[in-house]
Design a protein around this motif. Structure first.
Motif, PDB file in Angstrom:
ATOM      1  N   THR A 125      41.156  46.874  26.360  1.00  0.00           N
ATOM      2  CA  THR A 125      42.404  46.125  26.115  1.00  0.00           C
ATOM      3  C   THR A 125      42.141  44.722  25.579  1.00  0.00           C
ATOM      4  OG1 THR A 125      42.258  45.497  28.436  1.00  0.00           O
ATOM      5  CG2 THR A 125      43.772  47.281  27.893  1.00  0.00           C
TER       6      THR A 125
ATOM      7  N   LEU B 130      36.943  44.597  28.025  1.00  0.00           N
ATOM      8  CA  LEU B 130      37.538  45.920  28.203  1.00  0.00           C
ATOM      9  C   LEU B 130      38.223  46.371  26.916  1.00  0.00           C
ATOM     10  CD1 LEU B 130      39.126  45.429  31.744  1.00  0.00           C
ATOM     11  CD2 LEU B 130      36.891  46.369  31.159  1.00  0.00           C
TER      12      LEU B 130
ATOM     13  N   LEU C  83      45.009  44.746  36.018  1.00  0.00           N
ATOM     14  CA  LEU C  83      44.512  44.655  34.632  1.00  0.00           C
ATOM     15  C   LEU C  83      45.638  44.838  33.612  1.00  0.00           C
ATOM     16  CD1 LEU C  83      41.114  46.496  35.041  1.00  0.00           C
ATOM     17  CD2 LEU C  83      41.420  44.144  34.257  1.00  0.00           C
ATOM     18  N   LYS C  84      46.826  45.273  34.103  1.00  0.00           N
ATOM     19  CA  LYS C  84      47.969  45.421  33.195  1.00  0.00           C
ATOM     20  C   LYS C  84      48.987  44.299  33.368  1.00  0.00           C
ATOM     21  CE  LYS C  84      48.939  49.871  34.217  1.00  0.00           C
ATOM     22  NZ  LYS C  84      49.586  51.181  34.058  1.00  0.00           N
TER      23      LYS C  84
ATOM     24  N   PRO D 155      43.414  48.480  38.724  1.00  0.00           N
ATOM     25  CA  PRO D 155      43.975  48.970  37.458  1.00  0.00           C
ATOM     26  C   PRO D 155      45.347  48.373  37.155  1.00  0.00           C
ATOM     27  CG  PRO D 155      43.223  50.801  38.827  1.00  0.00           C
ATOM     28  CD  PRO D 155      43.172  49.575  39.678  1.00  0.00           C
TER      29      PRO D 155
ATOM     30  N   ASN E 290      39.943  51.964  31.185  1.00  0.00           N
ATOM     31  CA  ASN E 290      39.449  50.630  30.844  1.00  0.00           C
ATOM     32  C   ASN E 290      37.997  50.626  30.368  1.00  0.00           C
ATOM     33  OD1 ASN E 290      41.505  48.435  31.322  1.00  0.00           O
ATOM     34  ND2 ASN E 290      41.732  49.626  33.201  1.00  0.00           N
TER      35      ASN E 290
ATOM     36  N   LEU F 246      37.569  51.859  36.861  1.00  0.00           N
ATOM     37  CA  LEU F 246      37.778  51.375  35.489  1.00  0.00           C
ATOM     38  C   LEU F 246      37.841  52.539  34.499  1.00  0.00           C
ATOM     39  CD1 LEU F 246      35.533  48.203  35.393  1.00  0.00           C
ATOM     40  CD2 LEU F 246      38.010  48.293  35.384  1.00  0.00           C
TER      41      LEU F 246
END
Lengths: 130, 204
Positions: free
Chosen positions: B101, B99, B49-50, B46, B83, B78
């Motif tokens: 985002t 996703l 993913l940022k 997680p 996400n 996720l």
């Protein structure tokens, strides 16, 4: 109260970096108003701080912020600063630390947040958050 | 920060994938990053993913003994990090999704998104058809009494491929180098599917 915070922080800057005298330290409005419950903004906080002492510096800021009830917002582009902040935030049980990246995406501006726990992973795995 | 990243469990995975990419002349417009194990990979997902500037992220994980539970753990991570939702089961040709985002996210479960197993099961398929040594390796391993074997049965694929590598022309090459040296062949259906997934997830 704000005056004390200001002076103590200025002294601490002097301890942590040699270029301290070159920087404008803090917003002057802090000197004239009681500060409890207020926020302090520090732009480019890494300026004047030696790269080896960011963690110590941030520990001091956390202690002082907790003592005086001040919320601190600091901006930085420095990885050393992020790591130092993470170490101090993990250690400081009395205060909560959060990293917020402001980024432009298409036409909007977004804030991406990282909690203390996430910052530990950021720091350990050297994940780019800037 | 690279905009396209392939995350893998360890350096064995990294070197095998590098060798496969090299043998198939895939243009490497992405980083292959070993994370240091499945737990670290899942824990950091997680947060990764940022990361700033990220456009595409793909992960290669061992399915291990239970593919469904591995899939479920990725799915939970996720969903809990906002996400979005994974499909119910992995796609046979490797999973790809966009996703919330906007990041393109890919998942490959070793060996083939269907069976339990690990990287070594995938690599074992690359032993050439003409090979005669695997039969010796099988006899060697099955000759070890169970109570004398120092590793659990689930690790047998690992022992098998490394024992096979130990008896090649230059004994003991790591798996990635053995692909480059063509002891192992990259000319296999499994590699075709894997490289096509890489291509869709990270290149095109």
């Amino acid at each position: 109260m704000a005056r004390m915070f200001h002076v103590a922080l200025a002294l601490e800057f002097a301890r942590f970096g040699r270029r301290v005298e070159q920087r404008t330290l803090f917003p002057t409005e802090l000197e004239s108003e009681p500060s409890a419950g207020r926020a302090l903004l520090i732009d480019e906080v890494e300026n004047g701080i030696h790269y080896t002492v960011h963690a110590e510096f941030w520990k001091f800021v956390f202690r002082l912020a907790s003592l005086h009830g001040i919320q601190v917002f600091a901006t930085s582009h420095s990885w050393d600063c992020v790591q130092g902040f993470q170490i101090a935030a993990t250690e400081a049980s009395e205060c909560e630390g959060m990293l917020i990246r402001i980024e432009k995406k298409d036409t909007s501006t977004n804030a991406v947040t990282f909690t203390e726990k996430e910052l530990q992973i950021v720091s350990r795995d050297e994940i780019e958050v800037r | 920060m690279p905009a396209r990243i392939l995350l893998v469990e360890g350096s064995d995975d990294q070197h095998v994938i590098w060798a496969l990419l090299g043998s198939r002349k895939v243009s490497q417009v992405f980083d292959v990053q070993p994370v240091g194990g499945i737990d670290k990979l899942l824990e950091s997902l997680p947060v990764r993913l940022k990361a700033s500037g990220l456009e595409r992220l793909a992960v290669v994980l061992d399915a291990d003994t239970n593919l469904d539970s591995r899939w479920q753990s990725i799915s939970d991570i996720l969903r809990n990090s906002g996400n979005g939702q994974l499909p119910k089961a992995p796609e046979k040709n490797g999973t790809l999704l966009t996703l919330a985002t906007g990041i393109q996210f890919g998942i490959w479960l070793m060996p083939d998104n269907e069976l339990p197993g690990m990287l070594e099961n995938f690599v074992a398929r690359l032993v050439p058809k003409s090979d005669t040594m695997m039969a010796h390796v099988d006899r060697f391993l099955s000759g070890i009494p169970e109570d004398a074997r120092k590793f659990p049965a689930v690790q047998l694929p690992k022992a098998s491929i490394h024992a096979w590598l130990a008896v090649q022309e230059a004994p003991g090459k790591p798996m990635g180098q053995a692909i480059t040296a063509t002891y192992l062949t990259a000319d296999h259906d499994s590699v075709d599917l894997f490289i096509q997934w890489i291509d869709r997830a990270l290149v095109k």
